[in-house]
Enzyme design. Structure first.
Site, mmCIF file in Angstrom:
data_model
loop_
_atom_site.group_PDB
_atom_site.id
_atom_site.type_symbol
_atom_site.label_atom_id
_atom_site.label_comp_id
_atom_site.label_asym_id
_atom_site.label_seq_id
_atom_site.Cartn_x
_atom_site.Cartn_y
_atom_site.Cartn_z
ATOM 1 N N SER B 103 -3.686 2.570 -11.936
ATOM 2 C CA SER B 103 -2.967 1.314 -11.917
ATOM 3 C C SER B 103 -3.396 0.079 -11.107
ATOM 4 O O SER B 103 -2.920 -0.655 -11.116
ATOM 5 C CB SER B 103 -1.407 1.691 -11.492
ATOM 6 O OG SER B 103 -1.203 1.846 -10.060
ATOM 7 N N LYS B 146 7.836 -0.040 -7.073
ATOM 8 C CA LYS B 146 6.811 -1.143 -6.642
ATOM 9 C C LYS B 146 7.245 -2.275 -6.354
ATOM 10 O O LYS B 146 6.991 -3.297 -5.468
ATOM 11 C CB LYS B 146 5.598 -1.098 -7.714
ATOM 12 C CG LYS B 146 4.635 0.005 -8.099
ATOM 13 C CD LYS B 146 3.914 0.035 -9.199
ATOM 14 C CE LYS B 146 2.860 1.330 -9.131
ATOM 15 N NZ LYS B 146 1.950 1.247 -10.373
#
Lengths: 197, 197, 197
Positions: B103, B146
Protein backbone atom coordinates in the site's frame (compact mmCIF):
# COMPACT_ATOMS: atom_id res chain seq x y z
CA UNK A 1 -10.39 -14.17 5.00
CA UNK A 2 -11.22 -10.50 4.92
CA UNK A 3 -10.37 -8.73 1.69
CA UNK A 4 -11.09 -10.67 -1.53
CA UNK A 5 -7.96 -11.62 -3.47
CA UNK A 6 -8.95 -9.70 -6.57
CA UNK A 7 -11.15 -6.73 -5.75
CA UNK A 8 -11.77 -5.69 -9.32
CA UNK A 9 -13.15 -7.97 -11.98
CA UNK A 10 -11.44 -5.98 -14.66
CA UNK A 11 -8.48 -3.76 -13.93
CA UNK A 12 -7.99 -2.44 -17.48
CA UNK A 13 -10.84 -1.31 -19.69
CA UNK A 14 -8.26 -0.68 -22.44
CA UNK A 15 -4.90 -2.42 -22.39
CA UNK A 16 -1.90 -0.37 -23.57
CA UNK A 17 1.16 -1.93 -25.30
CA UNK A 18 2.83 -4.40 -22.94
CA UNK A 19 -0.30 -5.30 -20.96
CA UNK A 20 -2.29 -8.51 -21.58
CA UNK A 21 -5.13 -10.21 -19.70
CA UNK A 22 -4.51 -13.71 -18.38
CA UNK A 23 -6.77 -16.09 -16.52
CA UNK A 24 -5.83 -17.48 -13.12
CA UNK A 25 -7.20 -20.26 -11.01
CA UNK A 26 -7.05 -20.01 -7.24
CA UNK A 27 -8.56 -21.82 -4.30
CA UNK A 28 -11.18 -19.06 -4.34
CA UNK A 29 -12.16 -19.63 -7.99
CA UNK A 30 -10.99 -18.15 -11.25
CA UNK A 31 -10.04 -14.58 -11.93
CA UNK A 32 -8.58 -12.33 -14.60
CA UNK A 33 -5.00 -11.30 -13.97
CA UNK A 34 -3.11 -8.71 -15.97
CA UNK A 35 0.51 -9.10 -17.00
CA UNK A 36 2.15 -5.68 -17.14
CA UNK A 37 5.49 -5.09 -18.82
CA UNK A 38 7.63 -2.01 -19.22
CA UNK A 39 11.13 -1.20 -20.48
CA UNK A 40 13.15 0.23 -17.62
CA UNK A 41 16.61 0.84 -19.07
CA UNK A 42 19.31 -0.40 -21.37
CA UNK A 43 20.73 -3.88 -21.03
CA UNK A 44 23.50 -5.52 -23.02
CA UNK A 45 22.06 -9.00 -22.94
CA UNK A 46 18.37 -8.22 -22.65
CA UNK A 47 17.77 -8.84 -18.95
CA UNK A 48 14.43 -8.83 -17.20
CA UNK A 49 13.09 -8.46 -13.67
CA UNK A 50 9.77 -9.60 -12.27
CA UNK A 51 7.55 -8.66 -9.33
CA UNK A 52 4.14 -9.64 -7.94
CA UNK A 53 5.02 -12.25 -5.29
CA UNK A 54 5.73 -14.86 -7.92
CA UNK A 55 6.53 -18.49 -7.10
CA UNK A 56 9.41 -20.43 -8.63
CA UNK A 57 7.38 -22.03 -11.42
CA UNK A 58 6.01 -18.66 -12.53
CA UNK A 59 9.51 -17.15 -12.46
CA UNK A 60 10.65 -19.97 -14.74
CA UNK A 61 7.64 -19.32 -16.98
CA UNK A 62 8.90 -15.77 -17.46
CA UNK A 63 12.37 -17.07 -18.37
CA UNK A 64 10.87 -19.47 -20.93
CA UNK A 65 8.57 -16.77 -22.36
CA UNK A 66 11.48 -14.32 -22.63
CA UNK A 67 13.69 -16.88 -24.44
CA UNK A 68 10.90 -17.90 -26.80
CA UNK A 69 9.76 -14.34 -27.48
CA UNK A 70 13.29 -13.25 -28.46
CA UNK A 71 13.40 -16.01 -31.10
CA UNK A 72 9.87 -15.30 -32.29
CA UNK A 73 10.50 -11.56 -32.58
CA UNK A 74 13.67 -12.21 -34.60
CA UNK A 75 11.65 -14.28 -37.06
CA UNK A 76 8.71 -11.81 -37.23
CA UNK A 77 10.72 -8.59 -37.37
CA UNK A 78 14.42 -9.31 -38.07
CA UNK A 79 15.50 -5.73 -37.26
CA UNK A 80 13.67 -5.48 -33.93
CA UNK A 81 16.32 -5.82 -31.19
CA UNK A 82 14.10 -4.47 -28.40
CA UNK A 83 14.37 -7.56 -26.19
CA UNK A 84 18.15 -7.81 -26.66
CA UNK A 85 18.89 -4.21 -25.74
CA UNK A 86 16.27 -3.33 -23.11
CA UNK A 87 15.84 -4.33 -19.51
CA UNK A 88 12.19 -5.34 -19.14
CA UNK A 89 10.23 -5.22 -15.89
CA UNK A 90 7.25 -7.58 -15.66
CA UNK A 91 4.71 -7.12 -12.88
CA UNK A 92 1.54 -9.02 -12.04
CA UNK A 93 -0.81 -7.11 -9.73
CA UNK A 94 -2.02 -7.39 -7.07
CA UNK A 95 1.30 -7.19 -5.29
CA UNK A 96 0.34 -8.95 -2.06
CA UNK A 97 -1.30 -11.98 -3.71
CA UNK A 98 1.02 -14.98 -4.14
CA UNK A 99 0.96 -16.35 -7.69
CA UNK A 100 2.46 -19.49 -9.13
CA UNK A 101 2.09 -22.09 -11.84
CA UNK A 102 2.98 -22.33 -15.53
CA UNK A 103 -0.36 -21.36 -17.09
CA UNK A 104 0.56 -17.72 -17.79
CA UNK A 105 3.16 -18.78 -20.38
CA UNK A 106 1.29 -17.69 -23.50
CA UNK A 107 0.10 -14.47 -21.82
CA UNK A 108 3.68 -13.56 -20.90
CA UNK A 109 4.89 -13.98 -24.49
CA UNK A 110 2.00 -11.84 -25.72
CA UNK A 111 2.81 -9.06 -23.23
CA UNK A 112 6.49 -9.04 -24.23
CA UNK A 113 5.63 -9.07 -27.92
CA UNK A 114 3.13 -6.25 -27.50
CA UNK A 115 5.77 -4.23 -25.64
CA UNK A 116 8.55 -4.94 -28.15
CA UNK A 117 6.29 -4.00 -31.08
CA UNK A 118 4.73 -1.06 -29.21
CA UNK A 119 1.36 -2.41 -30.31
CA UNK A 120 -1.60 -3.06 -28.01
CA UNK A 121 -3.26 -6.44 -28.31
CA UNK A 122 -6.86 -6.88 -29.44
CA UNK A 123 -9.18 -5.56 -26.73
CA UNK A 124 -11.50 -7.84 -24.70
CA UNK A 125 -9.04 -10.73 -25.17
CA UNK A 126 -7.79 -13.11 -22.47
CA UNK A 127 -5.70 -16.28 -22.65
CA UNK A 128 -4.27 -19.16 -20.64
CA UNK A 129 -1.81 -21.91 -21.53
CA UNK A 130 1.58 -23.28 -20.56
CA UNK A 131 4.37 -22.52 -23.03
CA UNK A 132 7.16 -24.88 -24.03
CA UNK A 133 10.54 -23.49 -25.07
CA UNK A 134 9.74 -24.12 -28.73
CA UNK A 135 6.33 -22.42 -28.55
CA UNK A 136 4.03 -25.38 -28.01
CA UNK A 137 0.96 -24.61 -25.87
CA UNK A 138 0.32 -27.22 -23.17
CA UNK A 139 -2.94 -27.83 -21.26
CA UNK A 140 -3.73 -26.15 -17.95
CA UNK A 141 -6.17 -26.65 -15.07
CA UNK A 142 -9.27 -24.77 -13.99
CA UNK A 143 -10.87 -24.23 -17.41
CA UNK A 144 -14.38 -23.91 -15.94
CA UNK A 145 -13.38 -21.34 -13.32
CA UNK A 146 -11.30 -19.40 -15.83
CA UNK A 147 -14.08 -19.20 -18.42
CA UNK A 148 -16.54 -18.01 -15.76
CA UNK A 149 -14.05 -15.37 -14.61
CA UNK A 150 -13.51 -14.19 -18.18
CA UNK A 151 -17.23 -13.77 -18.77
CA UNK A 152 -17.68 -11.97 -15.44
CA UNK A 153 -14.99 -9.51 -16.56
CA UNK A 154 -16.73 -8.98 -19.90
CA UNK A 155 -13.98 -10.63 -21.92
CA UNK A 156 -15.24 -11.47 -25.43
CA UNK A 157 -12.47 -13.68 -26.87
CA UNK A 158 -10.36 -16.32 -25.14
CA UNK A 159 -7.50 -18.54 -26.26
CA UNK A 160 -7.33 -21.98 -24.61
CA UNK A 161 -4.93 -24.88 -25.20
CA UNK A 162 -6.12 -27.36 -27.83
CA UNK A 163 -5.67 -30.15 -25.28
CA UNK A 164 -8.24 -28.44 -23.05
CA UNK A 165 -10.93 -28.55 -25.76
CA UNK A 166 -12.64 -31.47 -24.03
CA UNK A 167 -12.77 -29.55 -20.73
CA UNK A 168 -14.45 -26.61 -22.46
CA UNK A 169 -16.86 -28.83 -24.40
CA UNK A 170 -17.95 -30.45 -21.14
CA UNK A 171 -19.13 -27.11 -19.70
CA UNK A 172 -22.86 -26.39 -19.60
CA UNK A 173 -24.15 -24.39 -22.56
CA UNK A 174 -24.97 -21.28 -20.49
CA UNK A 175 -21.30 -20.98 -19.52
CA UNK A 176 -19.97 -21.58 -23.03
CA UNK A 177 -22.34 -19.19 -24.79
CA UNK A 178 -21.48 -15.56 -25.53
CA UNK A 179 -17.73 -16.01 -25.73
CA UNK A 180 -15.54 -16.58 -28.79
CA UNK A 181 -13.06 -19.40 -28.06
CA UNK A 182 -9.93 -20.29 -29.99
CA UNK A 183 -8.13 -23.55 -29.26
CA UNK A 184 -4.40 -23.27 -29.89
CA UNK A 185 -1.61 -25.82 -29.97
CA UNK A 186 1.33 -23.54 -30.84
CA UNK A 187 1.99 -19.91 -29.92
CA UNK A 188 1.91 -18.93 -33.59
CA UNK A 189 -1.82 -19.81 -33.54
CA UNK A 190 -2.30 -16.94 -31.06
CA UNK A 191 -0.51 -14.34 -33.20
CA UNK A 192 -3.33 -13.53 -35.69
CA UNK A 193 -5.86 -13.48 -32.82
CA UNK A 194 -3.91 -11.12 -30.55
CA UNK A 195 -2.50 -8.94 -33.32
CA UNK A 196 -5.04 -8.86 -36.18
CA UNK A 197 -3.53 -6.79 -38.99
CA UNK B 1 4.59 -6.08 22.95
CA UNK B 2 6.66 -3.56 24.83
CA UNK B 3 7.57 -0.46 22.81
CA UNK B 4 4.73 0.96 20.69
CA UNK B 5 5.26 0.50 16.97
CA UNK B 6 5.27 4.19 16.15
CA UNK B 7 6.41 6.44 18.99
CA UNK B 8 5.60 9.74 17.33
CA UNK B 9 2.35 10.62 15.64
CA UNK B 10 4.13 12.96 13.27
CA UNK B 11 7.80 12.65 12.64
CA UNK B 12 8.16 15.58 10.20
CA UNK B 13 6.46 18.93 10.72
CA UNK B 14 7.90 20.00 7.35
CA UNK B 15 8.88 17.43 4.73
CA UNK B 16 11.99 18.23 2.65
CA UNK B 17 12.45 17.04 -0.97
CA UNK B 18 12.45 13.22 -1.06
CA UNK B 19 10.26 12.72 2.02
CA UNK B 20 6.55 11.91 1.84
CA UNK B 21 4.00 10.84 4.45
CA UNK B 22 2.28 7.51 3.95
CA UNK B 23 -0.40 5.75 5.97
CA UNK B 24 0.13 2.31 7.43
CA UNK B 25 -2.19 -0.22 8.94
CA UNK B 26 -0.89 -2.55 11.63
CA UNK B 27 -2.35 -4.92 14.16
CA UNK B 28 -2.15 -1.98 16.58
CA UNK B 29 -4.19 0.35 14.37
CA UNK B 30 -3.26 2.92 11.77
CA UNK B 31 -0.28 5.24 11.77
CA UNK B 32 1.56 7.73 9.63
CA UNK B 33 4.81 6.44 8.17
CA UNK B 34 7.35 8.57 6.34
CA UNK B 35 9.19 7.43 3.24
CA UNK B 36 12.65 9.03 3.18
CA UNK B 37 14.81 9.03 0.06
CA UNK B 38 18.27 10.32 -0.66
CA UNK B 39 20.82 10.14 -3.49
CA UNK B 40 23.91 8.31 -2.29
CA UNK B 41 26.22 8.15 -5.30
CA UNK B 42 26.47 7.65 -9.02
CA UNK B 43 25.04 4.58 -10.69
CA UNK B 44 25.20 3.61 -14.34
CA UNK B 45 21.83 1.94 -14.44
CA UNK B 46 20.02 3.87 -11.71
CA UNK B 47 20.16 1.41 -8.83
CA UNK B 48 18.45 1.77 -5.48
CA UNK B 49 18.77 0.33 -1.99
CA UNK B 50 16.18 0.16 0.76
CA UNK B 51 16.18 -0.15 4.54
CA UNK B 52 13.64 -0.17 7.35
CA UNK B 53 13.11 -3.90 8.00
CA UNK B 54 11.02 -4.22 4.84
CA UNK B 55 9.21 -7.42 3.85
CA UNK B 56 9.37 -8.94 0.38
CA UNK B 57 6.15 -7.37 -0.87
CA UNK B 58 7.31 -3.89 0.17
CA UNK B 59 10.70 -4.45 -1.48
CA UNK B 60 8.87 -5.34 -4.69
CA UNK B 61 6.73 -2.19 -4.27
CA UNK B 62 9.92 -0.14 -4.31
CA UNK B 63 11.07 -1.89 -7.49
CA UNK B 64 7.71 -1.17 -9.14
CA UNK B 65 7.69 2.46 -7.94
CA UNK B 66 11.25 2.96 -9.20
CA UNK B 67 10.42 1.53 -12.65
CA UNK B 68 7.25 3.56 -12.94
CA UNK B 69 8.81 6.77 -11.65
CA UNK B 70 11.62 6.58 -14.24
CA UNK B 71 9.05 6.44 -17.04
CA UNK B 72 6.91 9.17 -15.48
CA UNK B 73 9.88 11.50 -14.95
CA UNK B 74 10.95 11.01 -18.58
CA UNK B 75 7.50 12.11 -19.73
CA UNK B 76 7.26 15.04 -17.26
CA UNK B 77 10.81 16.36 -17.64
CA UNK B 78 12.55 14.76 -20.66
CA UNK B 79 15.97 16.13 -19.66
CA UNK B 80 15.87 14.89 -16.07
CA UNK B 81 18.11 11.80 -15.83
CA UNK B 82 18.36 11.85 -12.04
CA UNK B 83 16.95 8.32 -11.53
CA UNK B 84 19.11 6.84 -14.31
CA UNK B 85 22.39 8.25 -13.01
CA UNK B 86 21.98 8.25 -9.22
CA UNK B 87 21.93 5.51 -6.69
CA UNK B 88 18.94 6.20 -4.42
CA UNK B 89 18.59 5.04 -0.82
CA UNK B 90 15.04 4.67 0.48
CA UNK B 91 14.44 4.29 4.21
CA UNK B 92 11.24 3.90 6.18
CA UNK B 93 11.62 4.71 9.90
CA UNK B 94 11.38 3.34 12.48
CA UNK B 95 14.16 0.92 11.71
CA UNK B 96 13.21 -1.79 14.17
CA UNK B 97 9.57 -2.05 13.08
CA UNK B 98 8.88 -4.70 10.43
CA UNK B 99 6.89 -3.30 7.50
CA UNK B 100 5.30 -5.06 4.59
CA UNK B 101 2.51 -4.87 2.05
CA UNK B 102 1.93 -3.06 -1.23
CA UNK B 103 0.00 0.00 0.00
CA UNK B 104 2.97 2.39 0.04
CA UNK B 105 3.22 2.24 -3.77
CA UNK B 106 1.95 5.73 -4.53
CA UNK B 107 3.88 7.22 -1.61
CA UNK B 108 7.12 5.70 -2.88
CA UNK B 109 6.66 7.19 -6.35
CA UNK B 110 5.94 10.58 -4.81
CA UNK B 111 9.09 10.43 -2.66
CA UNK B 112 11.25 9.49 -5.66
CA UNK B 113 9.69 12.20 -7.81
CA UNK B 114 10.14 14.81 -5.10
CA UNK B 115 13.80 13.79 -4.77
CA UNK B 116 14.45 13.74 -8.52
CA UNK B 117 12.83 17.18 -8.96
CA UNK B 118 14.37 18.54 -5.73
CA UNK B 119 10.92 19.82 -4.85
CA UNK B 120 9.12 19.22 -1.55
CA UNK B 121 5.56 17.94 -1.78
CA UNK B 122 2.59 19.92 -0.49
CA UNK B 123 2.72 20.03 3.31
CA UNK B 124 0.14 18.26 5.52
CA UNK B 125 -0.41 15.68 2.78
CA UNK B 126 -0.54 11.89 3.21
CA UNK B 127 -1.45 9.08 0.85
CA UNK B 128 -1.98 5.33 0.53
CA UNK B 129 -2.54 3.09 -2.48
CA UNK B 130 -1.01 0.13 -4.28
CA UNK B 131 0.70 1.00 -7.56
CA UNK B 132 0.62 -1.08 -10.74
CA UNK B 133 3.55 -0.97 -13.18
CA UNK B 134 1.59 1.28 -15.52
CA UNK B 135 0.58 3.74 -12.76
CA UNK B 136 -2.86 2.46 -11.85
CA UNK B 137 -3.77 2.92 -8.18
CA UNK B 138 -5.29 -0.20 -6.63
CA UNK B 139 -7.35 -0.39 -3.42
CA UNK B 140 -5.83 -1.10 0.00
CA UNK B 141 -7.02 -2.22 3.42
CA UNK B 142 -7.47 -0.38 6.70
CA UNK B 143 -9.05 2.84 5.38
CA UNK B 144 -10.77 3.63 8.71
CA UNK B 145 -7.60 3.18 10.78
CA UNK B 146 -5.52 5.13 8.27
CA UNK B 147 -7.91 8.10 8.18
CA UNK B 148 -7.99 8.22 12.00
CA UNK B 149 -4.18 8.12 12.09
CA UNK B 150 -3.94 10.91 9.51
CA UNK B 151 -6.25 13.15 11.55
CA UNK B 152 -4.38 12.37 14.80
CA UNK B 153 -1.17 13.50 13.05
CA UNK B 154 -2.83 16.72 11.89
CA UNK B 155 -2.74 15.77 8.20
CA UNK B 156 -5.08 18.02 6.19
CA UNK B 157 -5.20 16.33 2.77
CA UNK B 158 -5.22 12.62 1.92
CA UNK B 159 -5.16 10.68 -1.36
CA UNK B 160 -7.05 7.37 -1.32
CA UNK B 161 -7.66 4.85 -4.13
CA UNK B 162 -10.89 5.42 -6.05
CA UNK B 163 -11.88 1.83 -5.34
CA UNK B 164 -11.76 2.61 -1.61
CA UNK B 165 -14.35 5.40 -1.95
CA UNK B 166 -17.07 3.15 -0.54
CA UNK B 167 -14.93 2.33 2.52
CA UNK B 168 -14.45 6.04 3.21
CA UNK B 169 -18.10 6.87 2.62
CA UNK B 170 -19.10 4.21 5.15
CA UNK B 171 -17.14 5.96 7.94
CA UNK B 172 -19.08 7.97 10.56
CA UNK B 173 -19.29 11.68 9.85
CA UNK B 174 -17.08 12.72 12.80
CA UNK B 175 -14.20 10.71 11.32
CA UNK B 176 -14.68 12.00 7.77
CA UNK B 177 -15.03 15.70 8.71
CA UNK B 178 -12.08 18.10 8.76
CA UNK B 179 -9.99 16.34 6.14
CA UNK B 180 -9.77 16.98 2.38
CA UNK B 181 -9.94 13.65 0.53
CA UNK B 182 -9.00 12.97 -3.09
CA UNK B 183 -9.92 9.66 -4.68
CA UNK B 184 -7.43 8.63 -7.36
CA UNK B 185 -7.41 5.84 -9.90
CA UNK B 186 -4.10 6.61 -11.64
CA UNK B 187 -0.87 8.07 -10.30
CA UNK B 188 -1.20 11.07 -12.60
CA UNK B 189 -4.28 12.07 -10.51
CA UNK B 190 -1.91 12.54 -7.55
CA UNK B 191 0.53 14.81 -9.42
CA UNK B 192 -1.43 18.11 -9.22
CA UNK B 193 -2.29 17.40 -5.57
CA UNK B 194 1.26 16.63 -4.42
CA UNK B 195 2.99 19.19 -6.63
CA UNK B 196 0.62 22.15 -7.11
CA UNK B 197 2.31 24.60 -9.47
CA UNK C 1 -4.54 -36.14 -7.30
CA UNK C 2 -6.55 -34.34 -9.97
CA UNK C 3 -4.76 -33.66 -13.21
CA UNK C 4 -2.41 -36.41 -14.45
CA UNK C 5 1.28 -35.45 -14.40
CA UNK C 6 1.75 -35.95 -18.11
CA UNK C 7 -1.42 -35.30 -20.03
CA UNK C 8 0.00 -36.12 -23.43
CA UNK C 9 1.82 -39.34 -24.23
CA UNK C 10 3.73 -37.68 -27.01
CA UNK C 11 4.26 -33.96 -27.11
CA UNK C 12 6.24 -33.87 -30.37
CA UNK C 13 5.25 -35.84 -33.46
CA UNK C 14 8.38 -34.45 -35.15
CA UNK C 15 11.32 -33.20 -33.10
CA UNK C 16 13.14 -30.12 -34.47
CA UNK C 17 16.90 -29.51 -33.90
CA UNK C 18 17.59 -29.19 -30.17
CA UNK C 19 14.69 -31.37 -29.00
CA UNK C 20 15.14 -35.02 -27.94
CA UNK C 21 12.82 -37.53 -26.27
CA UNK C 22 13.91 -38.96 -22.93
CA UNK C 23 12.29 -41.52 -20.69
CA UNK C 24 11.34 -40.70 -17.10
CA UNK C 25 10.31 -42.84 -14.19
CA UNK C 26 7.92 -41.39 -11.61
CA UNK C 27 5.85 -42.72 -8.75
CA UNK C 28 2.98 -42.84 -11.26
CA UNK C 29 4.89 -45.00 -13.75
CA UNK C 30 7.08 -44.21 -16.73
CA UNK C 31 6.62 -41.45 -19.24
CA UNK C 32 8.27 -39.80 -22.18
CA UNK C 33 9.82 -36.42 -21.42
CA UNK C 34 11.20 -34.03 -23.99
CA UNK C 35 14.39 -32.04 -23.51
CA UNK C 36 14.06 -28.73 -25.35
CA UNK C 37 17.06 -26.50 -26.05
CA UNK C 38 17.40 -23.14 -27.72
CA UNK C 39 20.13 -20.54 -28.21
CA UNK C 40 19.07 -17.31 -26.51
CA UNK C 41 21.97 -14.92 -27.06
CA UNK C 42 25.71 -14.52 -27.22
CA UNK C 43 27.89 -15.64 -24.37
CA UNK C 44 31.64 -15.28 -24.01
CA UNK C 45 32.10 -18.46 -22.03
CA UNK C 46 29.23 -20.56 -23.38
CA UNK C 47 26.81 -20.27 -20.49
CA UNK C 48 23.52 -22.10 -20.11
CA UNK C 49 20.32 -21.72 -18.12
CA UNK C 50 17.74 -24.38 -17.30
CA UNK C 51 14.06 -24.44 -16.34
CA UNK C 52 11.37 -27.04 -15.63
CA UNK C 53 11.42 -27.31 -11.82
CA UNK C 54 14.64 -29.29 -11.91
CA UNK C 55 16.20 -30.81 -8.81
CA UNK C 56 19.86 -30.41 -7.91
CA UNK C 57 20.93 -33.74 -9.41
CA UNK C 58 19.31 -32.91 -12.73
CA UNK C 59 20.92 -29.45 -12.73
CA UNK C 60 24.28 -31.14 -12.25
CA UNK C 61 23.42 -33.54 -15.08
CA UNK C 62 23.01 -30.54 -17.36
CA UNK C 63 26.39 -29.19 -16.25
CA UNK C 64 28.02 -32.58 -16.98
CA UNK C 65 26.25 -32.91 -20.35
CA UNK C 66 27.28 -29.38 -21.34
CA UNK C 67 30.93 -29.99 -20.41
CA UNK C 68 31.04 -33.34 -22.19
CA UNK C 69 29.19 -32.09 -25.26
CA UNK C 70 31.63 -29.18 -25.73
CA UNK C 71 34.55 -31.67 -25.82
CA UNK C 72 32.67 -34.07 -28.08
CA UNK C 73 31.69 -31.33 -30.51
CA UNK C 74 35.29 -30.13 -30.73
CA UNK C 75 36.39 -33.63 -31.73
CA UNK C 76 33.52 -34.17 -34.18
CA UNK C 77 33.53 -30.74 -35.80
CA UNK C 78 36.70 -28.77 -34.88
CA UNK C 79 35.36 -25.50 -36.32
CA UNK C 80 31.98 -25.61 -34.53
CA UNK C 81 32.15 -23.12 -31.63
CA UNK C 82 28.39 -22.98 -31.08
CA UNK C 83 28.51 -24.08 -27.44
CA UNK C 84 31.38 -21.70 -26.63
CA UNK C 85 29.74 -18.59 -28.06
CA UNK C 86 26.03 -19.09 -27.40
CA UNK C 87 23.97 -18.93 -24.26
CA UNK C 88 21.77 -22.05 -24.32
CA UNK C 89 18.42 -22.34 -22.55
CA UNK C 90 17.33 -25.90 -21.69
CA UNK C 91 13.74 -26.53 -20.64
CA UNK C 92 11.94 -29.73 -19.70
CA UNK C 93 8.12 -29.45 -19.86
CA UNK C 94 5.77 -29.65 -18.08
CA UNK C 95 6.82 -26.67 -16.01
CA UNK C 96 4.94 -27.49 -12.80
CA UNK C 97 6.17 -31.09 -12.53
CA UNK C 98 9.27 -31.51 -10.34
CA UNK C 99 11.99 -33.52 -12.08
CA UNK C 100 15.21 -34.91 -10.73
CA UNK C 101 17.74 -37.67 -11.11
CA UNK C 102 20.72 -38.35 -13.39
CA UNK C 103 19.07 -40.54 -16.03
CA UNK C 104 18.56 -37.78 -18.59
CA UNK C 105 22.35 -37.42 -19.08
CA UNK C 106 22.59 -38.99 -22.52
CA UNK C 107 19.39 -37.24 -23.68
CA UNK C 108 20.79 -33.86 -22.65
CA UNK C 109 23.99 -34.38 -24.63
CA UNK C 110 21.95 -35.41 -27.66
CA UNK C 111 19.74 -32.30 -27.41
CA UNK C 112 22.77 -30.01 -27.16
CA UNK C 113 24.52 -31.75 -30.03
CA UNK C 114 21.41 -31.57 -32.21
CA UNK C 115 21.11 -27.84 -31.43
CA UNK C 116 24.80 -27.10 -32.06
CA UNK C 117 24.73 -28.99 -35.37
CA UNK C 118 21.29 -27.61 -36.30
CA UNK C 119 20.34 -31.18 -37.16
CA UNK C 120 17.24 -32.99 -35.88
CA UNK C 121 17.78 -36.42 -34.38
CA UNK C 122 16.33 -39.58 -35.88
CA UNK C 123 12.55 -39.55 -35.40
CA UNK C 124 10.74 -42.02 -33.12
CA UNK C 125 13.86 -42.31 -30.93
CA UNK C 126 14.03 -42.14 -27.14
CA UNK C 127 16.87 -42.75 -24.69
CA UNK C 128 17.78 -42.98 -21.01
CA UNK C 129 21.13 -43.28 -19.24
CA UNK C 130 23.34 -41.48 -16.74
CA UNK C 131 26.38 -39.79 -18.26
CA UNK C 132 29.86 -39.64 -16.76
CA UNK C 133 32.07 -36.65 -17.51
CA UNK C 134 34.10 -38.75 -19.96
CA UNK C 135 31.04 -40.02 -21.80
CA UNK C 136 30.47 -43.37 -20.11
CA UNK C 137 26.82 -44.41 -19.89
CA UNK C 138 25.80 -45.70 -16.46
CA UNK C 139 22.73 -47.82 -15.59
CA UNK C 140 19.41 -46.30 -14.48
CA UNK C 141 16.21 -47.45 -12.76
CA UNK C 142 12.70 -48.09 -14.00
CA UNK C 143 13.56 -49.92 -17.25
CA UNK C 144 10.23 -51.74 -17.36
CA UNK C 145 8.14 -48.59 -16.82
CA UNK C 146 10.25 -46.63 -19.32
CA UNK C 147 9.94 -49.26 -22.07
CA UNK C 148 6.17 -49.41 -21.57
CA UNK C 149 5.96 -45.60 -21.73
CA UNK C 150 8.05 -45.53 -24.92
CA UNK C 151 5.78 -48.06 -26.63
CA UNK C 152 2.65 -46.21 -25.49
CA UNK C 153 4.06 -43.06 -27.14
CA UNK C 154 4.76 -44.96 -30.37
CA UNK C 155 8.55 -44.73 -30.00
CA UNK C 156 10.27 -47.23 -32.35
CA UNK C 157 13.93 -47.14 -31.20
CA UNK C 158 15.37 -46.84 -27.70
CA UNK C 159 18.89 -46.57 -26.32
CA UNK C 160 19.44 -48.17 -22.91
CA UNK C 161 22.64 -48.50 -20.84
CA UNK C 162 24.55 -51.75 -21.48
CA UNK C 163 24.41 -52.46 -17.76
CA UNK C 164 20.60 -52.48 -17.94
CA UNK C 165 20.59 -55.28 -20.56
CA UNK C 166 19.61 -57.86 -17.93
CA UNK C 167 16.64 -55.72 -16.78
CA UNK C 168 15.38 -55.53 -20.35
CA UNK C 169 15.94 -59.25 -21.00
CA UNK C 170 13.89 -60.08 -17.89
CA UNK C 171 10.83 -58.31 -19.31
CA UNK C 172 8.01 -60.46 -20.70
CA UNK C 173 8.16 -60.96 -24.46
CA UNK C 174 5.01 -58.91 -25.18
CA UNK C 175 6.68 -55.84 -23.67
CA UNK C 176 9.98 -56.34 -25.47
CA UNK C 177 8.51 -57.00 -28.91
CA UNK C 178 7.97 -54.29 -31.51
CA UNK C 179 10.74 -52.00 -30.36
CA UNK C 180 14.36 -51.75 -31.57
CA UNK C 181 16.73 -51.60 -28.59
CA UNK C 182 20.37 -50.54 -28.56
CA UNK C 183 22.50 -51.16 -25.48
CA UNK C 184 25.21 -48.54 -25.11
CA UNK C 185 28.20 -48.24 -22.79
CA UNK C 186 29.67 -44.96 -24.07
CA UNK C 187 27.99 -41.88 -25.54
CA UNK C 188 29.80 -42.42 -28.84
CA UNK C 189 27.72 -45.60 -29.26
CA UNK C 190 24.62 -43.35 -29.40
CA UNK C 191 26.02 -41.07 -32.13
CA UNK C 192 25.38 -43.30 -35.19
CA UNK C 193 21.91 -44.18 -33.85
CA UNK C 194 20.78 -40.60 -33.18
CA UNK C 195 22.50 -39.04 -36.19
CA UNK C 196 22.60 -41.65 -38.98
CA UNK C 197 24.50 -40.13 -41.90
Amino acid sequence: VGKPIFTSDRMYQQTPPGVVCGLAWTAMGGSTLYIESSAVGESKRGAFEATGRLGDVMKESIQIAHSYCKKLLTSLEPGNTFLDTNRVHLHIPEGATPKDGPSAGCTLVTALLSLARDQPVRQDLAMTGELSLTGKILPVGGIKEKVIAAKRADIKIICLPEENRKDFDDLPHFIREGIEVHFVSHYTDILPIAFPS
